[in-house]
Design a protein around this motif. Sequence first.
Motif, PDB file in Angstrom:
ATOM      1  N   ILE A 113       0.840  -1.195   0.000  1.00 50.24           N
ATOM      2  CA  ILE A 113       0.000   0.000   0.000  1.00 50.24           C
ATOM      3  C   ILE A 113       0.875   1.245   0.000  1.00 50.24           C
ATOM      4  O   ILE A 113       0.624   2.219  -0.729  1.00 50.24           O
ATOM      5  CB  ILE A 113      -0.952  -0.014   1.211  1.00 50.24           C
ATOM      6  N   ASP A 114       1.927   1.224   0.800  1.00 56.92           N
ATOM      7  CA  ASP A 114       2.830   2.372   0.854  1.00 56.92           C
ATOM      8  C   ASP A 114       3.496   2.620  -0.495  1.00 56.92           C
ATOM      9  O   ASP A 114       3.656   3.769  -0.928  1.00 56.92           O
ATOM     10  CB  ASP A 114       3.910   2.144   1.914  1.00 56.92           C
ATOM     11  N   ILE A 115       3.897   1.544  -1.161  1.00 55.13           N
ATOM     12  CA  ILE A 115       4.540   1.687  -2.469  1.00 55.13           C
ATOM     13  C   ILE A 115       3.556   2.237  -3.493  1.00 55.13           C
ATOM     14  O   ILE A 115       3.818   3.230  -4.171  1.00 55.13           O
ATOM     15  CB  ILE A 115       5.112   0.332  -2.938  1.00 55.13           C
ATOM     16  N   ALA A 116       2.402   1.590  -3.599  1.00 52.68           N
ATOM     17  CA  ALA A 116       1.436   1.983  -4.628  1.00 52.68           C
ATOM     18  C   ALA A 116       0.878   3.374  -4.384  1.00 52.68           C
ATOM     19  O   ALA A 116       0.498   4.074  -5.337  1.00 52.68           O
ATOM     20  CB  ALA A 116       0.300   0.961  -4.682  1.00 52.68           C
ATOM     21  N   SER A 117       0.827   3.801  -3.115  1.00 51.08           N
ATOM     22  CA  SER A 117       0.280   5.119  -2.810  1.00 51.08           C
ATOM     23  C   SER A 117       1.135   6.254  -3.353  1.00 51.08           C
ATOM     24  O   SER A 117       0.686   7.392  -3.398  1.00 51.08           O
ATOM     25  CB  SER A 117       0.118   5.289  -1.294  1.00 51.08           C
ATOM     26  N   ILE A 146      -6.675   2.388  -3.966  1.00 48.85           N
ATOM     27  CA  ILE A 146      -6.087   1.102  -3.607  1.00 48.85           C
ATOM     28  C   ILE A 146      -7.173   0.042  -3.688  1.00 48.85           C
ATOM     29  O   ILE A 146      -8.269   0.223  -3.166  1.00 48.85           O
ATOM     30  CB  ILE A 146      -5.495   1.136  -2.188  1.00 48.85           C
ATOM     31  N   MET A 147      -6.866  -1.070  -4.345  1.00 50.25           N
ATOM     32  CA  MET A 147      -7.832  -2.152  -4.490  1.00 50.25           C
ATOM     33  C   MET A 147      -7.491  -3.283  -3.514  1.00 50.25           C
ATOM     34  O   MET A 147      -6.363  -3.765  -3.466  1.00 50.25           O
ATOM     35  CB  MET A 147      -7.825  -2.683  -5.921  1.00 50.25           C
ATOM     36  N   LEU A 148      -8.482  -3.685  -2.712  1.00 52.60           N
ATOM     37  CA  LEU A 148      -8.326  -4.761  -1.738  1.00 52.60           C
ATOM     38  C   LEU A 148      -9.394  -5.817  -1.985  1.00 52.60           C
ATOM     39  O   LEU A 148     -10.487  -5.506  -2.466  1.00 52.60           O
ATOM     40  CB  LEU A 148      -8.454  -4.216  -0.313  1.00 52.60           C
ATOM     41  N   TYR A 149      -9.077  -7.053  -1.635  1.00 59.35           N
ATOM     42  CA  TYR A 149     -10.012  -8.157  -1.876  1.00 59.35           C
ATOM     43  C   TYR A 149     -10.767  -8.513  -0.605  1.00 59.35           C
ATOM     44  O   TYR A 149     -10.163  -8.899   0.389  1.00 59.35           O
ATOM     45  CB  TYR A 149      -9.262  -9.407  -2.338  1.00 59.35           C
ATOM     46  N   ALA A 150     -12.090  -8.414  -0.626  1.00 56.93           N
ATOM     47  CA  ALA A 150     -12.922  -8.900   0.470  1.00 56.93           C
ATOM     48  C   ALA A 150     -13.344 -10.325   0.146  1.00 56.93           C
ATOM     49  O   ALA A 150     -14.520 -10.632  -0.013  1.00 56.93           O
ATOM     50  CB  ALA A 150     -14.126  -7.997   0.660  1.00 56.93           C
ATOM     51  N   ASP A 204     -11.579  -7.599   9.818  1.00 58.75           N
ATOM     52  CA  ASP A 204     -10.830  -6.668  10.663  1.00 58.75           C
ATOM     53  C   ASP A 204      -9.465  -6.323  10.070  1.00 58.75           C
ATOM     54  O   ASP A 204      -9.004  -5.178  10.161  1.00 58.75           O
ATOM     55  CB  ASP A 204     -10.670  -7.243  12.070  1.00 58.75           C
ATOM     56  N   GLU A 205      -8.813  -7.319   9.464  1.00 56.95           N
ATOM     57  CA  GLU A 205      -7.518  -7.050   8.851  1.00 56.95           C
ATOM     58  C   GLU A 205      -7.679  -6.107   7.665  1.00 56.95           C
ATOM     59  O   GLU A 205      -6.855  -5.195   7.470  1.00 56.95           O
ATOM     60  CB  GLU A 205      -6.862  -8.354   8.408  1.00 56.95           C
ATOM     61  N   LEU A 206      -8.720  -6.288   6.879  1.00 53.01           N
ATOM     62  CA  LEU A 206      -8.945  -5.386   5.751  1.00 53.01           C
ATOM     63  C   LEU A 206      -9.210  -3.962   6.224  1.00 53.01           C
ATOM     64  O   LEU A 206      -8.744  -2.996   5.617  1.00 53.01           O
ATOM     65  CB  LEU A 206     -10.113  -5.892   4.903  1.00 53.01           C
ATOM     66  N   ILE A 207      -9.941  -3.814   7.315  1.00 50.53           N
ATOM     67  CA  ILE A 207     -10.188  -2.472   7.845  1.00 50.53           C
ATOM     68  C   ILE A 207      -8.880  -1.828   8.288  1.00 50.53           C
ATOM     69  O   ILE A 207      -8.647  -0.627   8.059  1.00 50.53           O
ATOM     70  CB  ILE A 207     -11.215  -2.526   8.993  1.00 50.53           C
ATOM     71  N   ASP A 208      -7.986  -2.612   8.892  1.00 53.08           N
ATOM     72  CA  ASP A 208      -6.672  -2.073   9.260  1.00 53.08           C
ATOM     73  C   ASP A 208      -5.914  -1.574   8.022  1.00 53.08           C
ATOM     74  O   ASP A 208      -5.271  -0.522   8.048  1.00 53.08           O
ATOM     75  CB  ASP A 208      -5.842  -3.139   9.973  1.00 53.08           C
ATOM     76  N   LEU A 209      -6.002  -2.340   6.930  1.00 56.24           N
ATOM     77  CA  LEU A 209      -5.340  -1.920   5.696  1.00 56.24           C
ATOM     78  C   LEU A 209      -6.022  -0.688   5.110  1.00 56.24           C
ATOM     79  O   LEU A 209      -5.368   0.202   4.545  1.00 56.24           O
ATOM     80  CB  LEU A 209      -5.338  -3.062   4.687  1.00 56.24           C
ATOM     81  N   MET A 210      -7.346  -0.623   5.233  1.00 53.43           N
ATOM     82  CA  MET A 210      -8.075   0.538   4.731  1.00 53.43           C
ATOM     83  C   MET A 210      -7.663   1.811   5.462  1.00 53.43           C
ATOM     84  O   MET A 210      -7.564   2.884   4.849  1.00 53.43           O
ATOM     85  CB  MET A 210      -9.582   0.316   4.890  1.00 53.43           C
ATOM     86  N   ILE A 211      -7.424   1.705   6.758  1.00 49.77           N
ATOM     87  CA  ILE A 211      -6.988   2.875   7.516  1.00 49.77           C
ATOM     88  C   ILE A 211      -5.645   3.368   6.985  1.00 49.77           C
ATOM     89  O   ILE A 211      -5.416   4.575   6.846  1.00 49.77           O
ATOM     90  CB  ILE A 211      -6.912   2.546   9.014  1.00 49.77           C
ATOM     91  N   ARG A 212      -4.743   2.428   6.668  1.00 47.76           N
ATOM     92  CA  ARG A 212      -3.460   2.818   6.095  1.00 47.76           C
ATOM     93  C   ARG A 212      -3.659   3.548   4.770  1.00 47.76           C
ATOM     94  O   ARG A 212      -3.046   4.592   4.508  1.00 47.76           O
ATOM     95  CB  ARG A 212      -2.596   1.575   5.886  1.00 47.76           C
ATOM     96  N   ALA A 213      -4.502   2.983   3.917  1.00 51.90           N
ATOM     97  CA  ALA A 213      -4.769   3.607   2.622  1.00 51.90           C
ATOM     98  C   ALA A 213      -5.415   4.984   2.801  1.00 51.90           C
ATOM     99  O   ALA A 213      -5.099   5.934   2.079  1.00 51.90           O
ATOM    100  CB  ALA A 213      -5.661   2.706   1.774  1.00 51.90           C
ATOM    101  N   PHE A 214      -6.313   5.097   3.771  1.00 55.36           N
ATOM    102  CA  PHE A 214      -6.959   6.384   4.052  1.00 55.36           C
ATOM    103  C   PHE A 214      -5.915   7.442   4.382  1.00 55.36           C
ATOM    104  O   PHE A 214      -5.997   8.588   3.905  1.00 55.36           O
ATOM    105  CB  PHE A 214      -7.946   6.213   5.208  1.00 55.36           C
ATOM    106  N   HIS A 215      -4.918   7.082   5.181  1.00 52.88           N
ATOM    107  CA  HIS A 215      -3.910   8.064   5.566  1.00 52.88           C
ATOM    108  C   HIS A 215      -3.014   8.460   4.397  1.00 52.88           C
ATOM    109  O   HIS A 215      -2.307   9.466   4.477  1.00 52.88           O
ATOM    110  CB  HIS A 215      -3.091   7.542   6.744  1.00 52.88           C
TER     111      HIS A 215
END
Length: 827
Positions: free
Chosen positions: A452-456, A462-466, A473-484
Amino acid sequence: MFIVDLAFDTLLDVASLSDGTCGTTQGDLADWFLIRQITFKSNTTNGITTAQSYDRLNRSTAMRRMNIRTSIGAIFLCFLGFALLKESRINAEEPGIQSGNTAPAGQRDRPEARLADLPAPDASLAAAAAQVKYRVGHRGAMAEAPENTLAAIRRAIEAGATAVEMDVRTSRDGWLFLLHDATLDRTTSGRGRARDLTLAELQALDASGRFALSYRGERIPALRESLALCRGKAGVLLDLKEAGEAYARAVADEVRRFGEPARTILGVHSVADAALFRGLLPEARQLGLIEKPDDIESFAAAGVDMIRLWPKWIGDGTTVERVRRSGAQLHLNATRGSIDEMRVLLPHGPISLLADDPARLRDSLDRIRAGAEGGSGAAVGDPPAESESSSAETLPRGYVRGDVISYSYVPIRVYTPKEGIGILPYLMEYYLMKWSGDQPLAAYHAENIRRIDIASQWSTAIMLYARKDEWRDELIDLMIRAFHHRQLLVIRCYYDSRKPADEQYIPFRHILEKLWENRDRELVNPEGQRATGRQIINNMLASKLGDEGECGLRTAGLERVYGDYDRTIRLRRLNGEQPFRHIKGWYNMLGYAALNYDGCYAATQEDVDQRQRVRLPSNVQAIGVDVYHYWFHKHSPFDPADRSIPRAAVRAHSDEWQRIRTRYYPEGLRVGVCTNSHDPRTWIPACWNDTHALMSGIELAGAQGAEMWYIAACGQLGPSKGDESTYTTPVETMESYYDHLKAGPWVALAWWVFGSDRTCHGGLEYYDKTLEHYTPQHPEGEPYSPEMLNYWHDAYVGAKKRMFNDVVYGQFRHLNAKGRPDALLSR
């Protein structure tokens, strides 16, 4: 010309499986074959639900309980007299309540009909509108949601209010909360004095008031909740309903802990309060809520920044001038925020205006600034999705107004094909996440954060797979990173034709439900970054619903895919809102010509009638196409390892491909199905061009809200294809894709692929310098030299950043002129 060959057929088995990637599991294959084979036998409706209308009956709770046998006139007069008496008595008992602020709700804080009779001095309305710095939502957006509730505050923020006015009181157990009246009767299900209840008792009441039908269950918010909701989005104007040092210290402490002191305006009712807060919260501005015009000079001498005048005071021609001479600035109250009101108020030069309907206030000011002073003041619809004035002036850095207010570089909007020409807002990497079927997704947390850091650095989404429910919960943690990183979110959660409608998109639904439950609470990821559930929801751009299955789904099947998505997610109503309405459904297809003129979607009615192709349904939202430029050895004259080849020659080769497949022809182009891919005479845009084929297909479907998305190759296929292995895709190919897509109606570009899986190699190999060189002599691949690995890394990253900078600081420079906030650079 790029030579089209039946070698494409050999690629279909790999390229068309599952997500359009080579990393296909056994489950992916089963899903793909199933969706290819199923044909729905009946059409379904799109399932768009009609939003319930608001209950706009402006009757008090007490009035509804009066005896209906009494005459209406007597009821009204008796109730009005009782309300005035009761409010006056209770306010007189409240310590610190100002006697000059005892007019009943509905009359207090409102100019009423007398506005129209006030004289308007001769002045430039457009210049005066441009000087208005604070557009204040009265008790939130009380024209559209229950006053002084989180729903009203959210609506005010969404409507573009630069500050939200809220009334602050103290509960029996010492908590600060929002309520205008001293009593509960008018706006809640409670009775009596609010100060007699604890915060828990207050929050157990229904605060939906006259909006009960649509907002049932809305509660009285604590001040800290309200401040946290506004933080980073809008300023606050606190009407301080009480006095005393303990109250003042409590307010100042809450603002420091949960709000933004520098974006706070304190509405003080006395000179003593002004002096007290000047010491406790010097960063905040102050608004003098004076009792009478004779107080102007004393409040100004106490250091207040603004003075509020009632409309009845500004008609004498001297009161406004007294404010100016005092050195304070002028705040005026409107009601609806209509243009008629602005004609009366603006000539007096206010720096701040308050209205029950901040959306209308913003629109009226925008129209006046543009010189559109005509009209009766009726509602004029939504403002433009983004503009320099609405985004740069009214939203904090990083926030962008679109269908929702997102924390992003580009707005979330529906761009029709016509609106998309010349821009390309959504850039993303496909197949970014690393995961495995034999370990929890959290086991790959560090690697996915790294990706996520690289692609940002060069993406706007950012595309994530649900894929699995337990990943929530892990996806939400990744979403927070992407949000920032100010990244919009695209979630992959495919439609499953084997399940009924209410069982579709379950992993995505559960993610959204958790976010909604925490919509006003901050969620924290393992890196310590925070975002509220609503912030993450408002950064969601789309959900990918399926891939390359339209041949089996047919028109009715595609209609059902989008319709079930609308019913279960996009148009779902929660707490009187439709919080997911902006999250588009995205279905992706193979190109019009496919690989041997055997594509599925129809550009014309003839394609449907004569070729049995699939007509797109009218409820299509985001519709995408996969078209890859493969550098087969037998067709490409270039070896990527040979740097002696002129880059212009490589680019010309790619542009020829784009001329056929993706170029936009302003004069128009009619595309039709051709029959013989072996015949070079058919290697022309009229047989292959997806840009015009999909535009025609959308028009044929009557899909008014459809927009065009694209998946393009930036990687390579590896040794599984033997001597059909491809060279590494040159950077010039990516740049050619980007330039041609931007020139046309495409608004999303997803690069296939980012990560690697078995035989797929993509952007991460460029970045990590792990590329291998495939040639006819070495179809298994051989290492590049360190020099070439460095070259390709720098060339790849440079190309991606050029595209990103063109979008963010070129096409959308009005939203990002100040550059990227430093706070977003943390890794």
